[in-house]
Motif scaffolding. Structure first.
Motif, mmCIF file in Angstrom:
data_model
loop_
_atom_site.group_PDB
_atom_site.id
_atom_site.type_symbol
_atom_site.label_atom_id
_atom_site.label_comp_id
_atom_site.label_asym_id
_atom_site.label_seq_id
_atom_site.Cartn_x
_atom_site.Cartn_y
_atom_site.Cartn_z
ATOM 1 N N ALA A 4 0.811 0.086 9.184
ATOM 2 C CA ALA A 4 1.147 0.279 10.597
ATOM 3 C C ALA A 4 1.785 1.636 10.855
ATOM 4 O O ALA A 4 1.462 2.300 11.853
ATOM 5 N N LEU A 5 2.683 2.079 9.992
ATOM 6 C CA LEU A 5 3.430 3.303 10.263
ATOM 7 C C LEU A 5 2.533 4.514 10.565
ATOM 8 O O LEU A 5 2.817 5.261 11.498
ATOM 9 N N PRO A 6 1.439 4.725 9.834
ATOM 10 C CA PRO A 6 0.589 5.887 10.145
ATOM 11 C C PRO A 6 -0.016 5.860 11.553
ATOM 12 O O PRO A 6 -0.429 6.904 12.061
ATOM 13 N N LEU A 7 -0.045 4.693 12.190
ATOM 14 C CA LEU A 7 -0.555 4.623 13.561
ATOM 15 C C LEU A 7 0.380 5.316 14.547
ATOM 16 O O LEU A 7 -0.016 5.614 15.677
ATOM 17 N N PHE A 8 1.621 5.587 14.129
ATOM 18 C CA PHE A 8 2.621 6.182 15.006
ATOM 19 C C PHE A 8 2.906 7.642 14.633
ATOM 20 O O PHE A 8 4.027 8.113 14.749
ATOM 21 N N VAL A 57 7.408 6.486 4.615
ATOM 22 C CA VAL A 57 6.730 5.196 4.493
ATOM 23 C C VAL A 57 7.615 4.195 3.764
ATOM 24 O O VAL A 57 7.670 3.020 4.142
ATOM 25 N N ALA A 58 8.330 4.625 2.731
ATOM 26 C CA ALA A 58 9.175 3.712 1.961
ATOM 27 C C ALA A 58 10.244 3.069 2.841
ATOM 28 O O ALA A 58 10.570 1.890 2.669
ATOM 29 N N ARG A 59 10.783 3.817 3.782
ATOM 30 C CA ARG A 59 11.793 3.288 4.709
ATOM 31 C C ARG A 59 11.169 2.746 5.987
ATOM 32 O O ARG A 59 11.867 2.170 6.819
ATOM 33 N N GLY A 60 9.868 2.982 6.189
ATOM 34 C CA GLY A 60 9.181 2.489 7.378
ATOM 35 C C GLY A 60 9.640 3.159 8.658
ATOM 36 O O GLY A 60 9.775 2.484 9.684
ATOM 37 N N ILE A 61 9.871 4.470 8.606
ATOM 38 C CA ILE A 61 10.420 5.150 9.769
ATOM 39 C C ILE A 61 9.666 6.443 10.081
ATOM 40 O O ILE A 61 9.291 7.187 9.182
ATOM 41 N N ALA A 62 9.443 6.652 11.371
ATOM 42 C CA ALA A 62 8.915 7.917 11.886
ATOM 43 C C ALA A 62 9.826 8.331 13.033
ATOM 44 O O ALA A 62 10.086 7.522 13.928
ATOM 45 N N ALA A 95 7.146 -6.022 11.925
ATOM 46 C CA ALA A 95 7.855 -5.863 13.186
ATOM 47 C C ALA A 95 7.929 -4.373 13.466
ATOM 48 O O ALA A 95 8.284 -3.587 12.586
ATOM 49 N N VAL A 96 7.560 -3.989 14.678
ATOM 50 C CA VAL A 96 7.617 -2.593 15.101
ATOM 51 C C VAL A 96 8.726 -2.473 16.144
ATOM 52 O O VAL A 96 8.733 -3.210 17.124
#
Length: 147
Positions: free
Chosen positions: A21-25, A69-74, A101-102
């Protein structure tokens, strides 16, 4: 009203792993699901790189602050000349192997007295939540994730 920083946060669940999911943002990832999203890139997309978007007659300059990506944050800084400056943060947290969850948080500062009402309106809780829910709808409609 004063020109102070205002913020709002909302989110949704997505039928996709947090890592997927993260790369979508990202600037490039949003091309896949945001109609009219055509960022002009400067740099490689990593922290410190920049891009410019032009949507609905508004030019916005963005700088990538963090992408992990490891922390799931952008996280991004954004600037609309004479209107607003601020930060956008997207967090993707695993709920299961194929579900996450986003959470999306905007913190914006109006840059003129005339822009205070527009920023406050954009960040009004119900309006902001509806806008962020629209992100999920667009991602699902693009076939990038399950509902």
């Amino acid at each position: 009203m004063t020109m102070t920083t205002m913020s709002a946060e909302s989110g949704f669940e997505l039928g996709l792993s947090a890592d997927d999911a993260l790369p979508l943002f990202t600037a490039q990832g949003e091309r896949r699901w945001v109609p009219g999203w055509e960022p002009e890139m400067v740099g490689d997309g990593g922290p410190g790189s920049a891009f410019v978007t032009r949507m609905n007659g508004t030019e916005t300059s963005w700088v990538v602050i963090d992408y992990d990506v490891a922390r799931g944050i952008a996280r991004y800084a954004r600037w609309v000349a004479g209107v607003q400056a601020g930060l956008v943060e997207v967090r993707c947290a695993p709920l299961a192997a194929d579900r996450c969850a986003v959470r999306v948080r905007y913190a914006l500062t109006p840059l003129s007295p005339e822009s205070v009402a527009a920023v406050a309106g954009f960040l009004e809780p119900d309006r902001f939540a509806g806008s962020i829910a629209g992100w999920k709808r667009l991602i699902v409609e693009a076939g990038l994730a399950a509902d």
